[in-house]
Design a protein around this motif. Structure first.
Motif, PDB file in Angstrom:
ATOM      1  N   PRO A  83       0.831  -1.202   0.000  1.00  0.00           N
ATOM      2  CA  PRO A  83       0.000   0.000   0.000  1.00  0.00           C
ATOM      3  C   PRO A  83       0.875   1.265   0.000  1.00  0.00           C
ATOM      4  CG  PRO A  83      -0.559  -1.428   1.849  1.00  0.00           C
ATOM      5  CD  PRO A  83       0.593  -2.033   1.162  1.00  0.00           C
ATOM      6  N   SER A  84       0.383   2.293  -0.640  1.00  0.00           N
ATOM      7  CA  SER A  84       1.132   3.547  -0.700  1.00  0.00           C
ATOM      8  C   SER A  84       1.072   4.261   0.648  1.00  0.00           C
ATOM      9  CB  SER A  84       0.565   4.443  -1.796  1.00  0.00           C
ATOM     10  OG  SER A  84      -0.735   4.861  -1.436  1.00  0.00           O
ATOM     11  N   VAL A  85       1.912   5.268   0.790  1.00  0.00           N
ATOM     12  CA  VAL A  85       1.940   6.057   2.025  1.00  0.00           C
ATOM     13  C   VAL A  85       0.593   6.743   2.228  1.00  0.00           C
ATOM     14  CG1 VAL A  85       3.067   7.999   3.169  1.00  0.00           C
ATOM     15  CG2 VAL A  85       4.431   6.379   1.856  1.00  0.00           C
ATOM     16  N   GLN A  86       0.005   7.213   1.145  1.00  0.00           N
ATOM     17  CA  GLN A  86      -1.296   7.892   1.238  1.00  0.00           C
ATOM     18  C   GLN A  86      -2.372   6.930   1.747  1.00  0.00           C
ATOM     19  OE1 GLN A  86      -1.890  11.135   0.875  1.00  0.00           O
ATOM     20  NE2 GLN A  86      -4.001  10.757   1.506  1.00  0.00           N
ATOM     21  N   GLU A  87      -2.357   5.698   1.294  1.00  0.00           N
ATOM     22  CA  GLU A  87      -3.349   4.717   1.768  1.00  0.00           C
ATOM     23  C   GLU A  87      -3.161   4.419   3.254  1.00  0.00           C
ATOM     24  OE1 GLU A  87      -2.508   1.595  -1.019  1.00  0.00           O
ATOM     25  OE2 GLU A  87      -4.292   2.062  -2.203  1.00  0.00           O
ATOM     26  N   VAL A  88      -1.918   4.379   3.721  1.00  0.00           N
ATOM     27  CA  VAL A  88      -1.654   4.130   5.141  1.00  0.00           C
ATOM     28  C   VAL A  88      -2.145   5.312   5.978  1.00  0.00           C
ATOM     29  CG1 VAL A  88       0.165   3.767   6.855  1.00  0.00           C
ATOM     30  CG2 VAL A  88       0.291   2.591   4.657  1.00  0.00           C
ATOM     31  N   VAL A  89      -1.900   6.533   5.498  1.00  0.00           N
ATOM     32  CA  VAL A  89      -2.373   7.722   6.208  1.00  0.00           C
ATOM     33  C   VAL A  89      -3.889   7.736   6.255  1.00  0.00           C
ATOM     34  CG1 VAL A  89      -2.482  10.252   6.084  1.00  0.00           C
ATOM     35  CG2 VAL A  89      -0.308   9.075   5.696  1.00  0.00           C
ATOM     36  N   LYS A 114      -5.152   5.355   8.860  1.00  0.00           N
ATOM     37  CA  LYS A 114      -5.025   5.888  10.227  1.00  0.00           C
ATOM     38  C   LYS A 114      -6.149   6.873  10.523  1.00  0.00           C
ATOM     39  CE  LYS A 114      -0.085   5.214  10.754  1.00  0.00           C
ATOM     40  NZ  LYS A 114       1.234   5.845  10.934  1.00  0.00           N
ATOM     41  N   LYS A 115      -6.528   7.687   9.535  1.00  0.00           N
ATOM     42  CA  LYS A 115      -7.639   8.622   9.722  1.00  0.00           C
ATOM     43  C   LYS A 115      -8.942   7.870   9.955  1.00  0.00           C
ATOM     44  CE  LYS A 115      -5.828  12.431   6.950  1.00  0.00           C
ATOM     45  NZ  LYS A 115      -5.988  13.201   5.703  1.00  0.00           N
ATOM     46  N   ILE A 116      -9.163   6.824   9.164  1.00  0.00           N
ATOM     47  CA  ILE A 116     -10.387   6.027   9.317  1.00  0.00           C
ATOM     48  C   ILE A 116     -10.425   5.377  10.693  1.00  0.00           C
ATOM     49  CG2 ILE A 116     -11.563   3.933   8.511  1.00  0.00           C
ATOM     50  CD1 ILE A 116     -10.603   4.684   5.675  1.00  0.00           C
ATOM     51  N   ASN A 117      -9.299   4.840  11.140  1.00  0.00           N
ATOM     52  CA  ASN A 117      -9.260   4.204  12.460  1.00  0.00           C
ATOM     53  C   ASN A 117      -9.496   5.220  13.577  1.00  0.00           C
ATOM     54  OD1 ASN A 117      -8.803   1.596  11.500  1.00  0.00           O
ATOM     55  ND2 ASN A 117      -6.594   1.902  11.437  1.00  0.00           N
ATOM     56  N   GLY A 118      -9.071   6.477  13.360  1.00  0.00           N
ATOM     57  CA  GLY A 118      -9.307   7.514  14.360  1.00  0.00           C
ATOM     58  C   GLY A 118     -10.771   7.928  14.431  1.00  0.00           C
ATOM     59  N   SER A 170     -14.724   3.466  15.428  1.00  0.00           N
ATOM     60  CA  SER A 170     -14.291   2.386  16.315  1.00  0.00           C
ATOM     61  C   SER A 170     -15.103   1.142  15.972  1.00  0.00           C
ATOM     62  CB  SER A 170     -14.494   2.765  17.785  1.00  0.00           C
ATOM     63  OG  SER A 170     -15.855   2.923  18.058  1.00  0.00           O
ATOM     64  N   SER A 171     -14.414   0.049  15.798  1.00  0.00           N
ATOM     65  CA  SER A 171     -15.075  -1.182  15.393  1.00  0.00           C
ATOM     66  C   SER A 171     -15.584  -1.935  16.620  1.00  0.00           C
ATOM     67  CB  SER A 171     -14.093  -2.068  14.625  1.00  0.00           C
ATOM     68  OG  SER A 171     -14.655  -3.330  14.377  1.00  0.00           O
ATOM     69  N   PRO A 172     -16.799  -2.485  16.559  1.00  0.00           N
ATOM     70  CA  PRO A 172     -17.289  -3.285  17.690  1.00  0.00           C
ATOM     71  C   PRO A 172     -16.528  -4.605  17.817  1.00  0.00           C
ATOM     72  CG  PRO A 172     -18.860  -3.344  15.888  1.00  0.00           C
ATOM     73  CD  PRO A 172     -17.788  -2.363  15.504  1.00  0.00           C
ATOM     74  N   PHE A 173     -15.808  -4.997  16.775  1.00  0.00           N
ATOM     75  CA  PHE A 173     -15.068  -6.250  16.811  1.00  0.00           C
ATOM     76  C   PHE A 173     -13.650  -6.069  17.338  1.00  0.00           C
ATOM     77  CE2 PHE A 173     -18.103  -6.588  13.263  1.00  0.00           C
ATOM     78  CZ  PHE A 173     -18.935  -7.553  13.810  1.00  0.00           C
ATOM     79  N   GLY A 174     -13.222  -4.840  17.539  1.00  0.00           N
ATOM     80  CA  GLY A 174     -11.922  -4.583  18.125  1.00  0.00           C
ATOM     81  C   GLY A 174     -10.768  -4.507  17.144  1.00  0.00           C
ATOM     82  N   GLY A 175     -11.012  -4.738  15.873  1.00  0.00           N
ATOM     83  CA  GLY A 175      -9.931  -4.697  14.899  1.00  0.00           C
ATOM     84  C   GLY A 175      -9.783  -3.325  14.286  1.00  0.00           C
ATOM     85  N   GLU A 176      -8.635  -3.100  13.680  1.00  0.00           N
ATOM     86  CA  GLU A 176      -8.387  -1.852  12.981  1.00  0.00           C
ATOM     87  C   GLU A 176      -8.298  -2.127  11.494  1.00  0.00           C
ATOM     88  OE1 GLU A 176      -4.904  -0.004  14.509  1.00  0.00           O
ATOM     89  OE2 GLU A 176      -5.963   0.853  16.206  1.00  0.00           O
ATOM     90  N   TYR A 177      -8.648  -1.116  10.720  1.00  0.00           N
ATOM     91  CA  TYR A 177      -8.544  -1.232   9.272  1.00  0.00           C
ATOM     92  C   TYR A 177      -7.084  -1.061   8.873  1.00  0.00           C
ATOM     93  CZ  TYR A 177      -8.596   0.121   4.397  1.00  0.00           C
ATOM     94  OH  TYR A 177      -8.330   0.209   3.065  1.00  0.00           O
ATOM     95  N   THR A 178      -6.579  -1.974   8.088  1.00  0.00           N
ATOM     96  CA  THR A 178      -5.229  -1.859   7.543  1.00  0.00           C
ATOM     97  C   THR A 178      -5.311  -2.123   6.040  1.00  0.00           C
ATOM     98  OG1 THR A 178      -4.794  -4.181   8.034  1.00  0.00           O
ATOM     99  CG2 THR A 178      -4.034  -2.594   9.643  1.00  0.00           C
ATOM    100  N   PRO A 179      -4.692  -1.276   5.241  1.00  0.00           N
ATOM    101  CA  PRO A 179      -4.720  -1.509   3.799  1.00  0.00           C
ATOM    102  C   PRO A 179      -3.929  -2.766   3.444  1.00  0.00           C
ATOM    103  CG  PRO A 179      -3.365   0.399   4.310  1.00  0.00           C
ATOM    104  CD  PRO A 179      -3.982  -0.062   5.588  1.00  0.00           C
ATOM    105  N   GLN A 180      -4.478  -3.547   2.544  1.00  0.00           N
ATOM    106  CA  GLN A 180      -3.848  -4.796   2.126  1.00  0.00           C
ATOM    107  C   GLN A 180      -3.014  -4.572   0.861  1.00  0.00           C
ATOM    108  OE1 GLN A 180      -4.111  -7.592   3.970  1.00  0.00           O
ATOM    109  NE2 GLN A 180      -5.291  -6.330   5.394  1.00  0.00           N
TER     110      GLN A 180
END
Length: 76
Positions: A41-47, A50-54, A57-67
């Motif tokens: 994933p590009s730097v922009q996708e990682v940034v 992080k914005k989406i995770n901020g 909040s997921s009820p399942f406890g996981g965070e979104y990470t670009p694949q």
């Protein structure tokens, strides 16, 4: 007489066995061959992740990470 019968049966069985082995070998090596190429994933996708995770909040406890994006490339 029995000895001749056994040799007569052995030859067709050997031919059948060799035919099966040959067919399996040809089937396994026939056709196109692909390699899998992945792009991280590009730097922009990682940034953005992080914005989406901020914000969410997921009820399942996981965070979104670009694949990584993967594709098959024809080799032969």
């Amino acid at each position: 007489m029995k000895k001749q019968y056994r040799h007569g049966l052995l030859s067709p069985l050997l031919i059948a066995f060799m035919t099966v082995v040959t067919a399996i070998t040809v089937y396994a090596t026939w056709g196109p061959v692909y390699e899998v190429h992945c792009v991280e994933p590009s730097v922009q996708e990682v940034v953005d992740a992080k914005k989406i995770n901020g914000l969410v909040s997921s009820p399942f406890g996981g965070e979104y990470t670009p694949q990584p994006k993967c594709s098959k490339v024809l080799v032969r």
